[in-house]
Write a protein that holds these residues in place. Structure first.
Motif, short mmCIF file in Angstrom:
data_model
loop_
_atom_site.label_atom_id
_atom_site.label_comp_id
_atom_site.label_asym_id
_atom_site.label_seq_id
_atom_site.Cartn_x
_atom_site.Cartn_y
_atom_site.Cartn_z
N UNK A 178 3.95 2.54 -5.85
CA UNK A 178 3.00 3.32 -6.65
C UNK A 178 1.89 3.89 -5.76
N UNK A 179 1.46 3.09 -4.78
CA UNK A 179 0.43 3.58 -3.85
C UNK A 179 0.99 4.77 -3.07
N UNK A 180 2.24 4.63 -2.59
CA UNK A 180 2.85 5.71 -1.79
C UNK A 180 3.06 6.97 -2.63
N UNK A 181 3.51 6.78 -3.86
CA UNK A 181 3.76 7.94 -4.73
C UNK A 181 2.46 8.67 -5.06
N UNK A 182 1.44 7.88 -5.41
CA UNK A 182 0.17 8.48 -5.76
C UNK A 182 -0.43 9.21 -4.55
N UNK A 183 -0.27 8.61 -3.37
CA UNK A 183 -0.79 9.25 -2.14
C UNK A 183 -0.08 10.58 -1.88
N UNK A 184 1.23 10.55 -2.07
CA UNK A 184 2.02 11.77 -1.84
C UNK A 184 1.54 12.88 -2.78
N UNK A 185 1.31 12.50 -4.04
CA UNK A 185 0.87 13.50 -5.03
C UNK A 185 -0.53 14.04 -4.73
N UNK A 186 -1.35 13.19 -4.13
CA UNK A 186 -2.72 13.63 -3.83
C UNK A 186 -2.87 14.18 -2.42
N UNK A 187 -1.74 14.26 -1.70
CA UNK A 187 -1.79 14.83 -0.34
C UNK A 187 -2.48 13.93 0.67
N UNK A 188 -2.44 12.59 0.42
CA UNK A 188 -3.03 11.65 1.38
C UNK A 188 -1.93 11.22 2.36
N UNK A 189 -2.21 11.30 3.65
CA UNK A 189 -1.20 10.97 4.67
C UNK A 189 -0.92 9.47 4.69
N UNK A 190 0.32 9.11 5.09
CA UNK A 190 0.77 7.71 5.11
C UNK A 190 0.01 6.84 6.12
N UNK A 191 -0.83 7.47 6.99
CA UNK A 191 -1.57 6.67 7.97
C UNK A 191 -3.08 6.74 7.76
N UNK A 192 -3.51 7.34 6.65
CA UNK A 192 -4.95 7.45 6.37
C UNK A 192 -5.39 6.15 5.66
N UNK A 193 -5.61 5.11 6.48
CA UNK A 193 -5.83 3.76 5.95
C UNK A 193 -6.95 3.65 4.91
N UNK A 194 -8.09 4.27 5.18
CA UNK A 194 -9.22 4.08 4.26
C UNK A 194 -8.98 4.74 2.91
N UNK A 195 -8.46 5.97 2.94
CA UNK A 195 -8.18 6.66 1.66
C UNK A 195 -7.10 5.91 0.89
N UNK A 196 -6.08 5.42 1.62
CA UNK A 196 -4.99 4.71 0.95
C UNK A 196 -5.48 3.40 0.33
N UNK A 197 -6.37 2.72 1.05
CA UNK A 197 -6.89 1.45 0.53
C UNK A 197 -7.72 1.70 -0.73
N UNK A 198 -8.51 2.75 -0.71
CA UNK A 198 -9.33 2.98 -1.91
C UNK A 198 -8.44 3.43 -3.07
N UNK A 199 -7.40 4.18 -2.75
CA UNK A 199 -6.43 4.57 -3.78
C UNK A 199 -5.74 3.32 -4.38
N UNK A 200 -5.29 2.42 -3.49
CA UNK A 200 -4.58 1.20 -3.94
C UNK A 200 -5.48 0.34 -4.84
N UNK A 201 -6.76 0.29 -4.50
CA UNK A 201 -7.68 -0.56 -5.25
C UNK A 201 -7.97 0.00 -6.64
N UNK A 202 -7.82 1.31 -6.79
CA UNK A 202 -8.21 1.92 -8.07
C UNK A 202 -7.04 2.49 -8.87
N UNK A 203 -5.80 2.25 -8.41
CA UNK A 203 -4.62 2.78 -9.11
C UNK A 203 -4.64 2.41 -10.59
#
Ligand code: C5P
Length: 222
Positions: free
Chosen positions: A40-65
């Motif tokens: 779900x984190x990966x899918x949401x990141x893909x939809x929002x155009x967040x790169x797979x190595x952008x750790x901080x954006x991905x972490x905040x996304x994962x925390x608020x999914x």
């Protein structure tokens, strides 16, 4: 009294998902499909155009999914919702699985998902399916199983599943993907895929689902 947890860890295609569902149904316990959280984190990141190595954006996304796991009256998982949208199929795509294994390498993402996973521990018990359930998320769990199977057997199982869904795939390609994902999951620094010291390892290559289920249930009733 602490709520019991049965951890079922292992590589992709080892039969974890199937065994988790069957055991949870038998025991009337809740399920944690931790891989779905990474998917779900990966899918949401893909939809929002967040790169797979952008750790901080991905972490905040994962925390608020904003996610919901919908189960039937018998506890059988039926749907996964992301912001109220049904993404059950989308998170199962091979591309989403591969992206999940890329975001799962990041310690920041793993930390963001830790408490979310622990919140699934509710009475009467939890069956937790993943890679680091027994080593990191529920180290105090009383029951731990590590399922394995040869990469070839896992590629063949995946091939049969995808063929049944009408997808046109090649075993050689699936095998290569499985081997790449294993290498990434086992080689990462943060919570690598490995059996907990106190886990019982079961090789499912040559065993039927029924036999594996019997072995796992015997561990819980010990
Ligand atoms: O189990 P599933 O194939 O759905 O998991 C997708 C990916 O998420 C795995 O390849 C793995 O990289 C990651 N994962 C993880 N830790 C977990 C569950 C899944 O790193 N507990």
């Amino acid at each position: 009294m602490t709520v019991p947890v049965l951890c079922i860890d292992g590589p992709s295609g080892s039969g974890k998902g199937t065994i988790t569902q069957l055991v949870a149904q038998k025991l009337g316990w809740t399920i944690l499909d931790s891989g779905a959280l990474y998917r779900l984190t990966a899918l949401s990141a893909e939809r929002q155009g967040i790169a797979c190595n952008d750790a901080l954006s991905l972490a905040s996304l994962a925390a608020t999914l904003d996610i919901e796991f919908v189960a039937s009256a018998y506890g059988e998982p039926v749907k996964v919702l992301l912001e109220s949208e049904d993404v059950t199929q989308a998170i199962r795509l091979e591309t989403t699985g591969n992206n999940a294994s890329k975001v799962a390498v990041l310690p920041e993402v793993r930390a963001a998902l830790l408490q979310r996973q622990r919140d699934f521990r509710q009475a009467p018990g939890l069956v937790a399916d993943g890679r680091d359930m027994g080593t990191v998320v529920f180290p105090d769990a009383p029951f731990k199983v590590f399922l394995t199977a040869s990469a070839q057997a896992r590629a063949e199982r995946r091939f049969q599943q995808l063929k049944a869904q009408g997808e046109d795939v090649r075993i050689a390609h699936l095998l290569k993907e499985i081997e790449e994902r294993d290498a990434r999951d086992m080689g990462r620094k943060a919570a690598p895929l490995k059996a907990a010291d106190d886990a019982v390892t079961i090789d499912t290559t040559a065993h039927s689902i029924e036999k594996v289920l019997e072995n796992v249930l015997a561990i819980v009733s010990r």
